[in-house]
Design a protein around this motif. Structure first.
Motif, short mmCIF file in Angstrom:
data_model
loop_
_atom_site.label_atom_id
_atom_site.label_comp_id
_atom_site.label_asym_id
_atom_site.label_seq_id
_atom_site.Cartn_x
_atom_site.Cartn_y
_atom_site.Cartn_z
N THR A 129 0.83 -1.20 0.00
CA THR A 129 0.00 0.00 0.00
C THR A 129 0.87 1.26 0.00
O THR A 129 0.60 2.21 -0.73
CB THR A 129 -0.92 -0.01 1.23
OG1 THR A 129 -1.71 -1.20 1.21
CG2 THR A 129 -1.84 1.20 1.25
N THR A 130 1.93 1.25 0.80
CA THR A 130 2.83 2.40 0.87
C THR A 130 3.53 2.64 -0.46
O THR A 130 3.64 3.78 -0.92
CB THR A 130 3.86 2.18 1.99
OG1 THR A 130 3.17 1.94 3.21
CG2 THR A 130 4.76 3.38 2.15
N LEU A 131 4.00 1.57 -1.08
CA LEU A 131 4.68 1.72 -2.38
C LEU A 131 3.72 2.22 -3.46
O LEU A 131 4.10 3.05 -4.30
CB LEU A 131 5.30 0.40 -2.81
CG LEU A 131 6.56 -0.01 -2.05
CD1 LEU A 131 6.98 -1.42 -2.43
CD2 LEU A 131 7.68 0.97 -2.33
N ASN A 132 2.48 1.75 -3.44
CA ASN A 132 1.50 2.25 -4.40
C ASN A 132 1.24 3.74 -4.20
O ASN A 132 1.13 4.49 -5.17
CB ASN A 132 0.19 1.46 -4.29
CG ASN A 132 0.31 0.09 -4.90
OD1 ASN A 132 1.14 -0.15 -5.76
ND2 ASN A 132 -0.53 -0.82 -4.45
N ALA A 133 1.14 4.17 -2.93
CA ALA A 133 0.94 5.60 -2.65
C ALA A 133 2.15 6.41 -3.12
O ALA A 133 1.99 7.50 -3.70
CB ALA A 133 0.70 5.81 -1.16
N ALA A 134 3.36 5.89 -2.90
CA ALA A 134 4.56 6.60 -3.34
C ALA A 134 4.60 6.71 -4.85
O ALA A 134 4.98 7.76 -5.40
CB ALA A 134 5.81 5.87 -2.82
N MET A 135 4.23 5.65 -5.55
CA MET A 135 4.21 5.69 -7.03
C MET A 135 3.20 6.73 -7.53
O MET A 135 3.47 7.44 -8.50
CB MET A 135 3.89 4.32 -7.59
CG MET A 135 5.00 3.29 -7.39
SD MET A 135 6.55 3.77 -8.13
CE MET A 135 6.15 3.70 -9.86
N LEU A 136 2.05 6.81 -6.87
CA LEU A 136 1.07 7.83 -7.27
C LEU A 136 1.62 9.24 -7.06
O LEU A 136 1.42 10.12 -7.90
CB LEU A 136 -0.23 7.65 -6.47
CG LEU A 136 -1.14 6.54 -6.95
CD1 LEU A 136 -2.30 6.35 -6.00
CD2 LEU A 136 -1.67 6.85 -8.34
N LEU A 137 2.31 9.46 -5.94
CA LEU A 137 2.91 10.77 -5.69
C LEU A 137 3.97 11.10 -6.74
O LEU A 137 4.06 12.23 -7.22
CB LEU A 137 3.51 10.83 -4.29
CG LEU A 137 2.51 10.92 -3.15
CD1 LEU A 137 3.22 10.76 -1.81
CD2 LEU A 137 1.76 12.24 -3.20
N ILE A 138 4.78 10.12 -7.09
CA ILE A 138 5.82 10.34 -8.10
C ILE A 138 5.18 10.68 -9.44
O ILE A 138 5.63 11.61 -10.14
CB ILE A 138 6.73 9.11 -8.21
CG1 ILE A 138 7.59 8.99 -6.95
CG2 ILE A 138 7.61 9.17 -9.45
CD1 ILE A 138 8.33 7.69 -6.83
N LYS A 139 4.14 9.96 -9.82
CA LYS A 139 3.44 10.27 -11.08
C LYS A 139 2.85 11.67 -11.05
O LYS A 139 2.91 12.40 -12.04
CB LYS A 139 2.33 9.24 -11.33
CG LYS A 139 2.83 7.90 -11.78
CD LYS A 139 1.67 6.94 -12.02
CE LYS A 139 2.16 5.57 -12.38
NZ LYS A 139 1.06 4.62 -12.54
N HIS A 140 2.29 12.06 -9.91
CA HIS A 140 1.70 13.40 -9.79
C HIS A 140 2.78 14.48 -9.94
O HIS A 140 2.59 15.45 -10.68
CB HIS A 140 0.98 13.53 -8.45
CG HIS A 140 0.43 14.89 -8.20
ND1 HIS A 140 -0.67 15.37 -8.88
CD2 HIS A 140 0.83 15.89 -7.38
CE1 HIS A 140 -0.94 16.60 -8.47
NE2 HIS A 140 -0.04 16.93 -7.56
N VAL A 141 3.89 14.30 -9.25
CA VAL A 141 4.98 15.29 -9.34
C VAL A 141 5.54 15.33 -10.75
O VAL A 141 5.81 16.42 -11.29
CB VAL A 141 6.08 14.95 -8.30
CG1 VAL A 141 7.34 15.76 -8.55
CG2 VAL A 141 5.57 15.17 -6.90
N ASP A 142 5.70 14.19 -11.38
CA ASP A 142 6.20 14.14 -12.75
C ASP A 142 5.24 14.87 -13.69
O ASP A 142 5.66 15.64 -14.55
CB ASP A 142 6.39 12.69 -13.18
CG ASP A 142 7.04 12.58 -14.54
OD1 ASP A 142 8.05 13.27 -14.76
OD2 ASP A 142 6.51 11.81 -15.38
#
Length: 98
Positions: free
Chosen positions: A60-73
């Protein structure tokens, strides 16, 4: 046993009283059942269950981190795209001879 003695339609847990070895007082089976259930709910997880729960939390934490990275990108690419030459005003462009 309780249903055969008292008849159907009764809650056997409430009607049954138990005298445990070494005890002087009778205890209601429903109360003993509730106490046992409460103790089982508070028991620690087995090592395999603990690892499984930790893996779920990490997923769950890794999925949230990936979403944040996509948003920042996405935010970083859209900001620069807004200022591409096709969207610039003519007076925003600098002449080469300055």
């Amino acid at each position: 046993m309780v249903n055969s003695v008292a008849g159907d339609g009764r809650n056997a847990w409430r009607d049954l009283w138990v005298l445990l070895p070494g005890e002087r007082n009778w205890a209601n089976a429903a109360r003993l059942r509730a106490q046992l259930s409460k103790r089982l709910d508070h028991q620690p997880l087995s090592p395999a269950e603990a690892i499984s729960e930790a893996a779920k939390a990490m997923n769950t934490t890794l999925n949230a981190a990936m979403l944040l990275i996509k948003h920042v990108d996405h935010q970083s690419t859209t900001i620069t795209e807004r200022r591409l030459p096709k969207n610039r005003r003519e007076h925003d462009l600098m002449d080469d001879d300055y």
